[in-house]
Design a protein around this motif. Structure first.
Motif, mmCIF file in Angstrom:
data_model
loop_
_atom_site.group_PDB
_atom_site.id
_atom_site.type_symbol
_atom_site.label_atom_id
_atom_site.label_comp_id
_atom_site.label_asym_id
_atom_site.label_seq_id
_atom_site.Cartn_x
_atom_site.Cartn_y
_atom_site.Cartn_z
ATOM 1 N N ARG A 102 0.833 -1.200 0.000
ATOM 2 C CA ARG A 102 0.000 0.000 0.000
ATOM 3 C C ARG A 102 0.873 1.258 0.000
ATOM 4 O O ARG A 102 0.576 2.232 -0.702
ATOM 5 C CB ARG A 102 -0.903 0.000 1.232
ATOM 6 C CG ARG A 102 -1.862 1.180 1.304
ATOM 7 C CD ARG A 102 -2.418 1.315 2.699
ATOM 8 N NE ARG A 102 -1.367 1.667 3.652
ATOM 9 C CZ ARG A 102 -1.381 1.327 4.934
ATOM 10 N NH1 ARG A 102 -2.369 0.612 5.418
ATOM 11 N NH2 ARG A 102 -0.392 1.684 5.733
ATOM 12 N N GLU A 103 1.971 1.221 0.771
ATOM 13 C CA GLU A 103 2.856 2.381 0.826
ATOM 14 C C GLU A 103 3.614 2.566 -0.485
ATOM 15 O O GLU A 103 3.692 3.671 -1.024
ATOM 16 C CB GLU A 103 3.852 2.215 1.981
ATOM 17 C CG GLU A 103 3.215 2.203 3.355
ATOM 18 C CD GLU A 103 2.483 3.497 3.661
ATOM 19 O OE1 GLU A 103 3.057 4.582 3.408
ATOM 20 O OE2 GLU A 103 1.340 3.424 4.137
ATOM 21 N N PHE A 104 4.186 1.461 -1.011
ATOM 22 C CA PHE A 104 4.915 1.560 -2.278
ATOM 23 C C PHE A 104 3.963 1.882 -3.433
ATOM 24 O O PHE A 104 4.365 2.473 -4.433
ATOM 25 C CB PHE A 104 5.666 0.272 -2.573
ATOM 26 C CG PHE A 104 6.909 0.097 -1.745
ATOM 27 C CD1 PHE A 104 7.976 0.968 -1.883
ATOM 28 C CD2 PHE A 104 7.012 -0.931 -0.824
ATOM 29 C CE1 PHE A 104 9.127 0.823 -1.118
ATOM 30 C CE2 PHE A 104 8.164 -1.088 -0.046
ATOM 31 C CZ PHE A 104 9.223 -0.205 -0.196
ATOM 32 N N GLY A 105 2.700 1.480 -3.279
ATOM 33 C CA GLY A 105 1.732 1.694 -4.347
ATOM 34 C C GLY A 105 1.319 3.127 -4.539
ATOM 35 O O GLY A 105 0.559 3.436 -5.460
ATOM 36 N N LYS A 106 1.820 4.032 -3.688
ATOM 37 C CA LYS A 106 1.464 5.439 -3.878
ATOM 38 C C LYS A 106 2.125 6.009 -5.123
ATOM 39 O O LYS A 106 1.717 7.073 -5.600
ATOM 40 C CB LYS A 106 1.845 6.256 -2.646
ATOM 41 C CG LYS A 106 3.322 6.278 -2.315
ATOM 42 C CD LYS A 106 3.547 6.952 -0.966
ATOM 43 C CE LYS A 106 5.019 6.914 -0.553
ATOM 44 N NZ LYS A 106 5.235 7.468 0.801
ATOM 45 N N TYR A 107 3.150 5.319 -5.642
ATOM 46 C CA TYR A 107 3.767 5.707 -6.906
ATOM 47 C C TYR A 107 3.643 4.541 -7.888
ATOM 48 O O TYR A 107 3.633 3.372 -7.468
ATOM 49 C CB TYR A 107 5.248 6.058 -6.722
ATOM 50 C CG TYR A 107 5.484 7.211 -5.784
ATOM 51 C CD1 TYR A 107 5.166 8.519 -6.167
ATOM 52 C CD2 TYR A 107 6.024 7.007 -4.518
ATOM 53 C CE1 TYR A 107 5.381 9.587 -5.304
ATOM 54 C CE2 TYR A 107 6.236 8.071 -3.647
ATOM 55 C CZ TYR A 107 5.912 9.358 -4.046
ATOM 56 O OH TYR A 107 6.115 10.405 -3.190
ATOM 57 N N PRO A 108 3.545 4.813 -9.185
ATOM 58 C CA PRO A 108 3.509 3.729 -10.167
ATOM 59 C C PRO A 108 4.725 2.809 -9.998
ATOM 60 O O PRO A 108 5.853 3.287 -9.852
ATOM 61 C CB PRO A 108 3.549 4.471 -11.507
ATOM 62 C CG PRO A 108 2.954 5.812 -11.200
ATOM 63 C CD PRO A 108 3.402 6.148 -9.810
ATOM 64 N N ILE A 109 4.505 1.523 -9.996
ATOM 65 C CA ILE A 109 5.557 0.560 -9.659
ATOM 66 C C ILE A 109 6.748 0.664 -10.605
ATOM 67 O O ILE A 109 7.884 0.373 -10.219
ATOM 68 C CB ILE A 109 4.968 -0.868 -9.646
ATOM 69 C CG1 ILE A 109 4.034 -1.005 -8.442
ATOM 70 C CG2 ILE A 109 6.062 -1.927 -9.594
ATOM 71 C CD1 ILE A 109 3.318 -2.324 -8.353
ATOM 72 N N GLY A 110 6.523 1.107 -11.821
ATOM 73 C CA GLY A 110 7.618 1.217 -12.775
ATOM 74 C C GLY A 110 8.725 2.162 -12.339
ATOM 75 O O GLY A 110 9.862 2.035 -12.816
ATOM 76 N N VAL A 111 8.445 3.102 -11.420
ATOM 77 C CA VAL A 111 9.471 4.059 -11.003
ATOM 78 C C VAL A 111 10.518 3.401 -10.106
ATOM 79 O O VAL A 111 11.587 3.989 -9.879
ATOM 80 C CB VAL A 111 8.852 5.273 -10.273
ATOM 81 C CG1 VAL A 111 7.737 5.896 -11.094
ATOM 82 C CG2 VAL A 111 8.347 4.898 -8.889
ATOM 83 N N TYR A 112 10.252 2.204 -9.588
ATOM 84 C CA TYR A 112 11.186 1.557 -8.674
ATOM 85 C C TYR A 112 12.240 0.705 -9.392
ATOM 86 O O TYR A 112 13.088 0.115 -8.733
ATOM 87 C CB TYR A 112 10.421 0.668 -7.684
ATOM 88 C CG TYR A 112 9.463 1.440 -6.813
ATOM 89 C CD1 TYR A 112 9.920 2.364 -5.875
ATOM 90 C CD2 TYR A 112 8.095 1.262 -6.928
ATOM 91 C CE1 TYR A 112 9.040 3.076 -5.078
ATOM 92 C CE2 TYR A 112 7.201 1.969 -6.132
ATOM 93 C CZ TYR A 112 7.677 2.874 -5.217
ATOM 94 O OH TYR A 112 6.795 3.579 -4.431
ATOM 95 N N GLY A 113 12.181 0.639 -10.706
ATOM 96 C CA GLY A 113 13.192 -0.108 -11.452
ATOM 97 C C GLY A 113 12.645 -1.382 -12.064
ATOM 98 O O GLY A 113 11.567 -1.871 -11.699
#
Length: 260
Positions: free
Chosen positions: A186-197
């Motif tokens: 839920r916390e990581f999902g605040k940004y589109p997952i593609g931004v994490y690599g």
């Protein structure tokens, strides 16, 4: 028959909560404020940066609101799995096994977290703002995409709660590392997952399918891709319920009473 029984479980839980109305409203307000702090974090970051990997503030809010709504709805209906360790530890599951109803139905009915309505309200408000500010040109297919995202996201988070509960058959206590995949998602999902690599994106596509209910369909909604297959990817994520259910059945077969 099972639906009627589940609705009866829900009515019991709601009537129980309404016996202490002030406690209910304060808890719901607290749930609203908890997720509101995450919203403030996004706001502060975008006061410093205009975009993140090509995603604007309103687009990120649209993304986060959908994930928050998915997670909150899963918590409302499937929170019984999150407190399953107590059911095993006290021996309550022994009684569930001898009843003529599904164990999963009984666990689902053991807890109905209506107080999560605070998070649901905030998610709806953020979604409305994200829709109006991001300039999305809506079509029946894009509306269908949002509905599929919600259905697939609730299925994925419910499957994770089910896995968490199944682990209790072997440990008696819930394992906190599972929160990395539930609350952490839920916390990581605040940004589109593609931004994490790329590695995180691959993991979230083929192992725990977060990206199927968040990143890919979001690209279609925002007009960053014309691939119509992205509309149906959230439904594909529902497959994750199958291994979760199989692991649950494996745990039930190997269940040994705690003796409490």
């Amino acid at each position: 028959m099972k639906i009627r029984l589940y609705l009866h479980y829900i009515s019991i839980n709601v009537r129980s909560m309404m016996q202490y109305k002030m406690s209910f409203f304060l808890t719901a307000a607290g749930q609203f404020l908890i997720s509101f702090t995450v919203f403030l974090g996004i706001l502060v970051m975008f006061q410093r940066f205009s975009e993140v990997e090509g995603f604007t503030y309103s687009e990120v809010l649209l993304c986060f609101s959908i994930v928050l709504l998915e997670f909150s709805l899963a918590e409302v209906f499937a929170r019984g799995f999150d407190s399953f360790s107590g059911i095993v530890r006290t021996g309550e599951f022994d009684r569930m096994l001898v009843r003529p109803q599904s164990e999963i139905l009984q666990v689902l009915g053991s807890k109905f977290e209506l107080t999560r309505i605070g998070r649901v309200i905030q998610a709806v408000v953020m979604f409305w703002y994200g829709v109006t500010a991001s300039g999305v040109e809506w079509s029946p297919l894009k509306i269908m995409t949002v509905l599929f995202m919600l259905a697939g996201g609730v299925a994925v988070f419910t499957a994770l709660f089910l896995i968490y509960a199944a682990l209790c058959f072997f440990t008696l206590e819930g394992l906190e590392f599972m929160n990395v995949f539930t609350d952490g998602a839920r916390e990581f999902g605040k940004y589109p997952i593609g931004v994490y690599g790329k590695k995180i994106l691959l993991f979230s596509t083929f192992f725990i399918p977060y990206a199927l209910v968040q990143y890919y369909p979001l690209l279609y909604i925002l007009g960053k891709t014309d691939n119509v297959w992205y509309v149906f990817l959230p439904l594909l994520a529902c497959w994750f319920l199958i291994p979760a259910w199989l692991f649950w059945r494996y745990g039930v077969r190997h269940y040994k009473s705690s003796g409490s």
